[in-house]
Scaffold this motif. Structure first.
Motif, mmCIF file in Angstrom:
data_model
loop_
_atom_site.group_PDB
_atom_site.id
_atom_site.type_symbol
_atom_site.label_atom_id
_atom_site.label_comp_id
_atom_site.label_asym_id
_atom_site.label_seq_id
_atom_site.Cartn_x
_atom_site.Cartn_y
_atom_site.Cartn_z
ATOM 1 N N VAL A 165 0.840 -1.198 0.000
ATOM 2 C CA VAL A 165 0.000 0.000 0.000
ATOM 3 C C VAL A 165 0.879 1.253 0.000
ATOM 4 C CG1 VAL A 165 -1.743 1.292 1.291
ATOM 5 C CG2 VAL A 165 -1.904 -1.201 1.134
ATOM 6 N N ALA A 166 1.927 1.247 0.813
ATOM 7 C CA ALA A 166 2.820 2.401 0.872
ATOM 8 C C ALA A 166 3.539 2.614 -0.461
ATOM 9 C CB ALA A 166 3.836 2.217 1.998
ATOM 10 N N LEU A 167 3.887 1.524 -1.138
ATOM 11 C CA LEU A 167 4.518 1.658 -2.446
ATOM 12 C C LEU A 167 3.581 2.331 -3.432
ATOM 13 C CD1 LEU A 167 6.642 1.107 -4.621
ATOM 14 C CD2 LEU A 167 5.688 -1.203 -4.848
ATOM 15 N N GLN A 168 2.317 1.911 -3.455
ATOM 16 C CA GLN A 168 1.377 2.535 -4.387
ATOM 17 C C GLN A 168 1.180 4.005 -4.062
ATOM 18 O OE1 GLN A 168 0.493 1.009 -6.982
ATOM 19 N NE2 GLN A 168 -0.894 2.521 -7.874
ATOM 20 N N ALA A 169 1.107 4.316 -2.783
ATOM 21 C CA ALA A 169 0.996 5.720 -2.385
ATOM 22 C C ALA A 169 2.216 6.505 -2.855
ATOM 23 C CB ALA A 169 0.844 5.817 -0.865
ATOM 24 N N SER A 170 3.416 5.924 -2.710
ATOM 25 C CA SER A 170 4.639 6.585 -3.138
ATOM 26 C C SER A 170 4.641 6.823 -4.645
ATOM 27 C CB SER A 170 5.857 5.742 -2.743
ATOM 28 O OG SER A 170 5.934 5.569 -1.345
ATOM 29 N N ARG A 171 4.193 5.826 -5.393
ATOM 30 C CA ARG A 171 4.123 5.977 -6.848
ATOM 31 C C ARG A 171 3.236 7.154 -7.234
ATOM 32 N NH1 ARG A 171 2.816 -0.359 -8.358
ATOM 33 N NH2 ARG A 171 4.962 -1.144 -8.502
ATOM 34 N N LEU A 172 2.052 7.204 -6.652
ATOM 35 C CA LEU A 172 1.097 8.243 -7.024
ATOM 36 C C LEU A 172 1.554 9.623 -6.551
ATOM 37 C CD1 LEU A 172 -2.196 6.298 -6.232
ATOM 38 C CD2 LEU A 172 -1.207 6.763 -8.488
ATOM 39 N N LEU A 173 2.171 9.687 -5.389
ATOM 40 C CA LEU A 173 2.667 10.973 -4.889
ATOM 41 C C LEU A 173 3.811 11.498 -5.762
ATOM 42 C CD1 LEU A 173 2.686 10.191 -1.068
ATOM 43 C CD2 LEU A 173 1.296 11.963 -2.178
ATOM 44 N N ALA A 174 4.681 10.605 -6.209
ATOM 45 C CA ALA A 174 5.861 11.032 -6.953
ATOM 46 C C ALA A 174 5.567 11.334 -8.414
ATOM 47 C CB ALA A 174 6.953 9.964 -6.855
ATOM 48 N N ALA A 175 4.662 10.563 -9.027
ATOM 49 C CA ALA A 175 4.500 10.629 -10.479
ATOM 50 C C ALA A 175 3.221 11.316 -10.931
ATOM 51 C CB ALA A 175 4.550 9.213 -11.064
ATOM 52 N N ARG A 197 10.218 14.991 -4.923
ATOM 53 C CA ARG A 197 10.236 14.246 -6.183
ATOM 54 C C ARG A 197 11.047 14.930 -7.271
ATOM 55 N NH1 ARG A 197 3.952 15.098 -8.131
ATOM 56 N NH2 ARG A 197 4.030 17.357 -8.345
ATOM 57 N N GLU A 198 11.240 16.239 -7.177
ATOM 58 C CA GLU A 198 12.014 16.941 -8.198
ATOM 59 C C GLU A 198 13.463 17.150 -7.780
ATOM 60 O OE1 GLU A 198 10.107 20.447 -9.530
ATOM 61 O OE2 GLU A 198 8.254 19.432 -10.113
ATOM 62 N N GLN A 199 13.852 16.547 -6.649
ATOM 63 C CA GLN A 199 15.233 16.628 -6.214
ATOM 64 C C GLN A 199 16.062 15.592 -6.961
ATOM 65 O OE1 GLN A 199 16.311 19.010 -4.104
ATOM 66 N NE2 GLN A 199 14.208 19.782 -4.207
ATOM 67 N N PRO A 200 17.398 15.668 -6.874
ATOM 68 C CA PRO A 200 18.236 14.643 -7.512
ATOM 69 C C PRO A 200 17.822 13.245 -7.077
ATOM 70 C CG PRO A 200 19.590 16.470 -6.781
ATOM 71 C CD PRO A 200 18.201 16.738 -6.254
ATOM 72 N N LEU A 201 18.144 12.264 -7.879
ATOM 73 C CA LEU A 201 17.664 10.902 -7.656
ATOM 74 C C LEU A 201 17.905 10.395 -6.247
ATOM 75 C CD1 LEU A 201 18.652 9.092 -10.964
ATOM 76 C CD2 LEU A 201 16.383 9.729 -10.197
ATOM 77 N N ARG A 202 19.037 10.729 -5.666
ATOM 78 C CA ARG A 202 19.375 10.180 -4.359
ATOM 79 C C ARG A 202 18.462 10.692 -3.260
ATOM 80 N NH1 ARG A 202 23.048 14.100 -5.594
ATOM 81 N NH2 ARG A 202 23.220 15.847 -4.146
#
Length: 296
Positions: A229-239, A278-283
């Motif tokens: 569930v947290a992964l899906q939330a992370s996907r939607l928040l980031a993308a 999400r717009e910060q460098p990859l790390r």
């Protein structure tokens, strides 16, 4: 060499969208320079052809250089450093229906070398040539489908670090139970996080699910569900730009405060802070824990 610099099918409005197409890595980016992750809507094979850098697949950083192979699935999020060049094989829907091939048997991340690298480059190159030459010919559909199937079968034979092969690893029955649970979670995570519900669906006990999850991942069944569930939330928040409260409701949290507490507990930062990064460098946008991946 893999053909490059050609107008990809994705940019040809005069041609129909194919089941299988070849494109450049940059065609996947939502914004120039990969400033934000991209939420994928198709199956992908990515063969790095130039540059050195990092690809983040579901927030997992993967080192890349020429010969690196990545396998990605619909629903995952991808972000790459701009220095990378790659050829992308993309297919959709029921392209492989009826063919004895499992795309999920392909390693998520593999560094090709020697004869394996030569064979994969040759097959990707041939697929690219045939896709371009025969795009408008419906009779070529079977050719492209079988070329993709052969490529995937070859890649499935590559060595991997999946569990179950070494002494002391999970038993085959535990792996089977874990994968059954993962499939059930994919169908139901937006509606329930209760392990009891998944045990009832699978016709087994909570104890059996927990034992299988501990053997495969070192985490309990409840943790595996919550991390999905947290992964899906992370996907939607980031993308996406979808409001945080709406994302929470989609994942079964009617109250935004409950969603915020859940996300902060699982990821280590609030939903708002995660989105801001999400717009910060990859790390800067790496999740603290990696969720269980049923494909590994």
């Amino acid at each position: 060499m893999v053909p490059s610099g050609q107008l990809s099918p994705a940019t040809r409005p005069d041609l129909p969208t194919p089941e299988i197409d070849l494109l450049d890595l940059g065609d996947l980016a939502r914004e120039p320079g990969w400033r934000r992750p991209t939420l994928l809507d198709a199956d992908l094979l990515i063969l790095v052809t130039g540059g050195h850098g990092t690809a983040e697949l579901d927030f997992r950083p993967l080192p890349c250089r020429p010969g690196t192979l990545l396998r990605a699935s619909p629903g995952q999020v991808l972000r790459c450093t701009p220095q990378l060049d790659a050829t992308v094989v993309r297919w959709r829907g029921e392209t492989l229906r009826g063919l004895d091939v499992d795309p999920d048997a392909v390693p998520t991340h593999h560094q090709l070398a020697g004869e394996d690298e030569d064979a994969v480059i040759n097959e990707v190159s041939q697929l690219a040539v045939d896709s371009r030459r025969h795009r408008a010919n419906p009779a070529a559909r079977a050719l492209l489908r079988h070329e993709l199937a052969v490529l995937l079968l070859r890649l499935a034979l590559l060595p991997s670090d999946r569990p179950g092969g070494a002494d002391g690893g999970p038993h085959r029955s535990e792996l089977a139970t874990f994968h059954r649970l993962c499939r059930e979670i994919e169908r139901g995570y937006q509606h329930t996080r209760r392990v009891e519900d998944y045990a009832a669906q699978l016709g087994c006990s909570v104890r059996t699910l927990t034992r299988a999850c501990l053997a495969v991942t070192g985490r309990s069944a409840k943790q595996v569900v919550d991390e999905r569930v947290a992964l899906q939330a992370s996907r939607l928040l980031a993308a996406t730009d979808e409001p945080v409260a709406r994302i929470g409701r989609r994942l079964g949290f009617p109250e935004p405060t409950n969603f915020g507490r859940f996300f902060t507990r699982e990821v280590g930062v609030s939903p708002g802070a995660f989105r801001a990064a999400r717009e910060q460098p990859l790390r800067r946008i790496v999740r603290q824990r990696r969720p269980a991946d049923p494909a590994e």
